[in-house]
Design a protein around this motif. Sequence first.
Motif, PDB file in Angstrom:
ATOM      1  N   PHE A 147       0.841  -1.185   0.000  1.00  0.00           N
ATOM      2  CA  PHE A 147       0.000   0.000   0.000  1.00  0.00           C
ATOM      3  C   PHE A 147       0.883   1.245   0.000  1.00  0.00           C
ATOM      4  N   PRO A 148       0.382   2.354  -0.534  1.00  0.00           N
ATOM      5  CA  PRO A 148       1.175   3.583  -0.521  1.00  0.00           C
ATOM      6  C   PRO A 148       1.223   4.202   0.870  1.00  0.00           C
ATOM      7  N   SER A 149       2.082   5.173   1.047  1.00  0.00           N
ATOM      8  CA  SER A 149       2.143   5.891   2.314  1.00  0.00           C
ATOM      9  C   SER A 149       0.898   6.764   2.474  1.00  0.00           C
ATOM     10  N   ASN A 150       0.572   7.083   3.708  1.00  0.00           N
ATOM     11  CA  ASN A 150      -0.507   8.037   4.014  1.00  0.00           C
ATOM     12  C   ASN A 150      -1.830   7.629   3.356  1.00  0.00           C
ATOM     13  N   SER A 151      -2.198   6.352   3.484  1.00  0.00           N
ATOM     14  CA  SER A 151      -3.365   5.869   2.746  1.00  0.00           C
ATOM     15  C   SER A 151      -4.574   5.574   3.629  1.00  0.00           C
ATOM     16  N   PHE A 152      -4.408   4.831   4.706  1.00  0.00           N
ATOM     17  CA  PHE A 152      -5.553   4.431   5.531  1.00  0.00           C
ATOM     18  C   PHE A 152      -5.869   5.494   6.585  1.00  0.00           C
ATOM     19  N   ASP A 153      -7.156   5.640   6.874  1.00  0.00           N
ATOM     20  CA  ASP A 153      -7.598   6.585   7.899  1.00  0.00           C
ATOM     21  C   ASP A 153      -7.484   5.990   9.300  1.00  0.00           C
ATOM     22  N   MET A 154      -7.519   4.673   9.377  1.00  0.00           N
ATOM     23  CA  MET A 154      -7.484   4.001  10.673  1.00  0.00           C
ATOM     24  C   MET A 154      -6.835   2.629  10.512  1.00  0.00           C
ATOM     25  N   ALA A 155      -6.082   2.217  11.525  1.00  0.00           N
ATOM     26  CA  ALA A 155      -5.501   0.872  11.575  1.00  0.00           C
ATOM     27  C   ALA A 155      -5.904   0.240  12.897  1.00  0.00           C
ATOM     28  N   HIS A 156      -6.075  -1.078  12.891  1.00  0.00           N
ATOM     29  CA  HIS A 156      -6.642  -1.759  14.053  1.00  0.00           C
ATOM     30  C   HIS A 156      -5.937  -3.078  14.293  1.00  0.00           C
ATOM     31  N   PRO A 162       8.652   6.922  -0.281  1.00  0.00           N
ATOM     32  CA  PRO A 162       7.646   6.521   0.717  1.00  0.00           C
ATOM     33  C   PRO A 162       6.573   5.578   0.183  1.00  0.00           C
ATOM     34  N   ASP A 163       6.327   5.617  -1.135  1.00  0.00           N
ATOM     35  CA  ASP A 163       5.288   4.766  -1.706  1.00  0.00           C
ATOM     36  C   ASP A 163       5.835   3.473  -2.299  1.00  0.00           C
ATOM     37  N   ALA A 164       7.139   3.290  -2.303  1.00  0.00           N
ATOM     38  CA  ALA A 164       7.715   2.036  -2.809  1.00  0.00           C
ATOM     39  C   ALA A 164       7.278   0.906  -1.878  1.00  0.00           C
ATOM     40  N   ALA A 165       6.484  -0.022  -2.401  1.00  0.00           N
ATOM     41  CA  ALA A 165       5.894  -1.017  -1.504  1.00  0.00           C
ATOM     42  C   ALA A 165       5.701  -2.360  -2.187  1.00  0.00           C
ATOM     43  N   TRP A 166       6.536  -2.667  -3.168  1.00  0.00           N
ATOM     44  CA  TRP A 166       6.463  -3.980  -3.807  1.00  0.00           C
ATOM     45  C   TRP A 166       7.824  -4.635  -3.654  1.00  0.00           C
ATOM     46  N   TYR A 167       7.899  -5.613  -2.753  1.00  0.00           N
ATOM     47  CA  TYR A 167       9.171  -6.237  -2.378  1.00  0.00           C
ATOM     48  C   TYR A 167      10.178  -5.190  -1.912  1.00  0.00           C
ATOM     49  N   THR A 168       9.715  -4.265  -1.100  1.00  0.00           N
ATOM     50  CA  THR A 168      10.573  -3.222  -0.536  1.00  0.00           C
ATOM     51  C   THR A 168      10.769  -3.501   0.948  1.00  0.00           C
ATOM     52  N   PRO A 169      12.000  -3.635   1.417  1.00  0.00           N
ATOM     53  CA  PRO A 169      12.222  -3.935   2.836  1.00  0.00           C
ATOM     54  C   PRO A 169      11.716  -2.813   3.739  1.00  0.00           C
ATOM     55  N   ILE A 170      11.183  -3.214   4.899  1.00  0.00           N
ATOM     56  CA  ILE A 170      10.840  -2.229   5.927  1.00  0.00           C
ATOM     57  C   ILE A 170      12.140  -1.681   6.496  1.00  0.00           C
ATOM     58  N   ARG A 171      12.249  -0.373   6.561  1.00  0.00           N
ATOM     59  CA  ARG A 171      13.457   0.266   7.089  1.00  0.00           C
ATOM     60  C   ARG A 171      13.186   0.790   8.511  1.00  0.00           C
ATOM     61  N   PRO A 172      14.194   0.750   9.372  1.00  0.00           N
ATOM     62  CA  PRO A 172      14.009   1.225  10.757  1.00  0.00           C
ATOM     63  C   PRO A 172      14.088   2.748  10.851  1.00  0.00           C
ATOM     64  N   CYS A 173      13.165   3.412  10.169  1.00  0.00           N
ATOM     65  CA  CYS A 173      13.137   4.875  10.199  1.00  0.00           C
ATOM     66  C   CYS A 173      11.705   5.353   9.982  1.00  0.00           C
ATOM     67  N   VAL A 174      11.454   6.598  10.338  1.00  0.00           N
ATOM     68  CA  VAL A 174      10.119   7.179  10.249  1.00  0.00           C
ATOM     69  C   VAL A 174       9.937   7.845   8.890  1.00  0.00           C
ATOM     70  N   VAL A 175       8.912   7.427   8.148  1.00  0.00           N
ATOM     71  CA  VAL A 175       8.571   8.073   6.881  1.00  0.00           C
ATOM     72  C   VAL A 175       7.763   9.327   7.207  1.00  0.00           C
TER      73      VAL A 175
END
Length: 601
Positions: A253-262, A371-384
Amino acid sequence: MKDNDDKYEKAERGSTKILPKTVLLILLCGLSFYLGGLYCGKNKLQVNDVAKAGSSLDVVDNSPQVKSVSFPECSSDYQDYTPCTDPRKWKKYGTHRHTFMERHCPPVFDRKQCLVPPPNGYKSPIRWPKSKNECWYRNVPYDWINKQKSNQHWLKKEGDKFHFPGGGTMFPNGVSAYVDLMQDLIPEMKDGTIRTAIDTGCGVASWGGDLLDRGILTVSLAPRDNHEAQVQFALERGIPAILGIISTQRLPFPSNSFDMAHCSRCLIPWTEFGGVYLLEVHRILRPGGFWVLSGPPVNYENRWKGWDTTVEAQRSNYEKLQDLLTSMCFKMYAKKDDIAVWQKSSDNTCYNKLSNDPDAYPPKCDDSLEPDAAWYTPIRPCVVVPSPKLKKTGLESTPKWPQRLHATPERISDVPGGNGGLFKRDGSKWKARAKHYKKLLPAVGSDKIRNVMDMNTAYGGLAAALVDDPLWVMNVVSSYAANTLPVVFDRGLIGTYHDWCEAFSTYPRTYDLLHVDGLFTSESQRCEMKYVMLEMDRILRPNGYAIIRESSYFVDNIASVAKGLRWSCRKEQTESESENEKLLICQKKLWYSSNATSETK
């Protein structure tokens, strides 16, 4: 592909320039025409009509290299086959952070070229809205989750059906009472401010199902694990869901997309591994969006005895969670009983502090990390960090639902050539197309079609045009196409990135309607058509439909493969009656494996 079409058309025009000059040539041409007619007549492609409405066209073999194809049946033990999350292959991959549950697709030489059979005794799914509360047992014949979660009222087997009482680990009084409490804590759930949500570790998606009645569209996310079929149960019920896990790779999913996470006791170790799982939630959550957690370590003072731990350990875990969220620019929004709510910062004041503090952890991501790279992109230990140039992406600046559906999203300016005028024209175009589709396929808009996938959308135009119908649409944007998925989410719709040269993250038989608009034209240089069509067959429900909109150059090749899939199809004109593109209206037949036994489980 347009160049290829032009060349093909020029070649045809060039062949007509030389006119016969003698009677002999006329006779030769006539004889050739006669023999050619005999040959073509014998090899005409036969495609049956489905749901006849309007005037259909014969599908004629007039494009080059149309070959008859057929596919064998897969063995019956492949009835729940998920190629890229196949438990048969898990031992090949590491267990660190459950990486074996992530996508690992088979190489080309190992791809299955067979038709996935339904379970013995499969029936057409119960129609919405009844399906939210019950489904046929034989369609999802898995007892493990029923036995293990019976005391939590996830589901209950009664006769030939599964029933879904709406229970869950953290809501023994039912999901509706749980969501009522949540709405008391988050008033934005009631007024259209919150429209899109994601549920990590979704169970059988009862939370997402309840939110549908409240105008909130939820993507329920769960891995393929010992629970066997959480996502399949969700989709069988008619609730949006996708196979996935927060592990080492970003979610699609792209960055800044969902209004809520649960997360309702989803057992994700949020404070471990430097908080990378929470960093991913932060990335996909819209500025001003809400993260809701129920279960450990929330309310540890009263719950710790039931968690097989100590009060000191849970207090420490809760304090670590609070510190981690604060360092990511979340703030506590509300808390009551078992539910805690945090809100992501909607301004850059907090993020500026990260930039100015070299010792801050987690640090701010550098500008080279898309920030929107999300296809086989490693999670990085930093804040987007949300881009400061985007002033209207935050939740408080986004129009409320349903106004946001047709408001021009700010992020359309990030799409090459995108602008407000193009967005409005796209909406008008799809409104006309959807009206035409309903004439050709009356099932669209009826209770026969619930789960829909637009396999290569641009701005979610089809989903917007069908928004008042009793269905939902998974909007798929190619990982190789222009990044339009942020626009889809900004409109209050849901979707995912995907590469159609690979299998989709879902179980077999989970969609009622697949829509294709030029996918084969755009991906023909990368993907072999038969593999895409086999994947379409895998995820399409028996008796489900496909609307394939393609160039005239490809449509007959597609029809030939569809025949090999045992689909019945007919060719139709588009709403503009263009000669450059045609429509195939297809239906998948219900068939049973020839090697299935008659015994029931």
